[in-house]
Motif scaffolding. Structure first.
Motif: not given
Length: 192
Positions: A6-14, A30-48
């Protein structure tokens, strides 16, 4: 077969969808469940989480500034006609943006975003002040108005006015909201 990343824009949309669904509350679980990503992937893209919320704010305000840009207004119209159209575009943007009621009803969704949001609002105020100066230079607004004070007054009034319109039950039509907000703006600036 592996799911494509899932790309950055898809994460933002979710994340935007989660904010709307949660009425301003976004749980990372809830966001990680919805996207199927780990919290680490979110932090990778956005830092926090604040970084993710900052990116959402950035998208909201960048799209608003684009919607209000001079390029979308009648080029040869007088100041009042142009600004009435800008007000219509302001209302249309907020009525069409599901995040608007959430972002306008809170100072910030995250305490770390208060300064970030203040920068965006100040940018809108600066644009409004410059616009008022143009109206004064054209002789279509009173010369004795302080453009910076008037710009802050107009942006504050529009933000709170549209928030009120969006909370109304039933909400007014965008045309009615535009007319109400323009009438107040024009009166405040001495064009009515």
């Amino acid at each position: 077969m592996a799911r494509p990343p899932i790309g950055r824009q898809q994460l933002l949309d979710a994340a935007r969808d989660e904010l709307v669904r949660g009425n301003g509350v976004m749980e990372l679980s809830a966001l990680t469940r919805r996207t199927g990503l780990s919290t680490g992937a979110l932090y990778h893209h956005f830092g926090s989480k604040s970084g993710l919320l900052a990116a959402i704010y950035d998208g909201f305000y960048a799209a608003l500034r684009h919607a209000l840009a001079d390029a979308h207004l009648p080029p040869d119209a007088d100041w009042g006609i142009r600004e009435h159209e800008r007000t219509r575009r302001f209302v249309a943007y907020h009525f069409g943006e599901p995040l608007a009621p959430i972002l306008l009803d809170r100072t910030a969704l995250d305490p770390q975003l208060i300064e970030f949001e203040a920068v965006y609002i100040q940018g809108l105020i600066d644009d409004a002040a410059d616009n008022i100066r143009r109206g004064q230079a054209l002789g279509q607004l009173p010369a004795d108005l302080d453009p910076d004070c008037a710009g802050a007054y107009v942006i504050g009034g529009l933000r709170h006015g549209i928030a009120r319109q969006l909370r109304a039950t039933p909400p007014p039509t965008p045309d009615r909201a535009t007319e109400q907000l323009w009438r107040l703006t024009a009166a405040a600036l001495g064009t009515a």
